[in-house]
Design a protein around this motif. Structure first.
Motif, PDB file in Angstrom:
ATOM      1  N   VAL A  19       0.731  -1.238  -0.096  1.00 16.43           N
ATOM      2  CA  VAL A  19       0.324   0.041   0.071  1.00 16.43           C
ATOM      3  C   VAL A  19       0.510   1.109   0.393  1.00 16.43           C
ATOM      4  O   VAL A  19       1.569   1.160   0.698  1.00 16.43           O
ATOM      5  CB  VAL A  19      -0.451  -0.031   1.317  1.00 16.43           C
ATOM      6  N   GLY A  20       0.612   1.871  -1.081  1.00 14.06           N
ATOM      7  CA  GLY A  20       1.641   3.432  -1.162  1.00 14.06           C
ATOM      8  C   GLY A  20       3.101   2.973  -1.072  1.00 14.06           C
ATOM      9  O   GLY A  20       3.895   3.779  -0.574  1.00 14.06           O
ATOM     10  N   ASP A  34      -5.885   2.333   3.607  1.00 16.03           N
ATOM     11  CA  ASP A  34      -6.635   3.312   2.957  1.00 16.03           C
ATOM     12  C   ASP A  34      -6.509   3.176   1.441  1.00 16.03           C
ATOM     13  O   ASP A  34      -5.189   3.387   1.279  1.00 16.03           O
ATOM     14  CB  ASP A  34      -5.920   4.509   2.704  1.00 16.03           C
ATOM     15  N   THR A  36      -7.674   4.298  -1.396  1.00 17.28           N
ATOM     16  CA  THR A  36      -7.262   5.259  -1.900  1.00 17.28           C
ATOM     17  C   THR A  36      -5.320   5.560  -2.161  1.00 17.28           C
ATOM     18  O   THR A  36      -5.627   6.317  -3.645  1.00 17.28           O
ATOM     19  CB  THR A  36      -7.555   6.810  -2.024  1.00 17.28           C
ATOM     20  N   PHE A  37      -4.874   4.945  -1.721  1.00 16.28           N
ATOM     21  CA  PHE A  37      -3.233   4.531  -2.201  1.00 16.28           C
ATOM     22  C   PHE A  37      -3.302   3.585  -3.173  1.00 16.28           C
ATOM     23  O   PHE A  37      -4.267   2.707  -3.391  1.00 16.28           O
ATOM     24  CB  PHE A  37      -2.235   4.740  -1.568  1.00 16.28           C
ATOM     25  N   HIS A  39      -2.492   0.285  -4.148  1.00 18.51           N
ATOM     26  CA  HIS A  39      -2.515  -1.314  -3.504  1.00 18.51           C
ATOM     27  C   HIS A  39      -2.386  -2.314  -4.608  1.00 18.51           C
ATOM     28  O   HIS A  39      -2.668  -2.730  -5.513  1.00 18.51           O
ATOM     29  CB  HIS A  39      -3.049  -1.044  -2.417  1.00 18.51           C
TER      30      HIS A  39
END
Length: 92
Positions: A19-20, A34, A36-37, A39
């Motif tokens: 993630v991110g 989250d 929205t990152f 992944h």
């Protein structure tokens, strides 16, 4: 925000989530992130992983922002999701 709750994990430590740009191994505990990152999930084992996905509101969203999102993207009907069952992979 997304929560992944492992229901069946026989990957033997060979699965990971990124993630991110940060990668962590999967374990038999829930993980929240989250989404929205960027992944992705990697499972290099021959065994299936089965997780329950839960999408929840980001804690920093205001009630007004939630209403705007619901108006723009209404949730799909449960009947439509139930009408198209998906075949689950066979576990090891």
């Amino acid at each position: 925000m997304r929560i992944q709750l492992p229901l069946f994990d026989d990957a033997g430590g060979e699965a990971a989530i990124t993630v991110g740009g940060e990668t962590r191994p999967y374990c038999a505990e829930p993980i929240a992130f989250d989404d929205t990152f960027p992944h992705s999930v990697h499972n290099s084992s021959a065994c299936a992983r089965t997780v329950l996905l839960l999408d929840v509101w980001h804690p920093q969203l205001t009630p007004a922002a939630r209403q705007q999102l619901l108006a723009a993207f209404p949730p799909p009907a449960l009947e439509a999701a139930a009408a198209a069952p998906q075949k689950l992979p066979v576990a090891c």
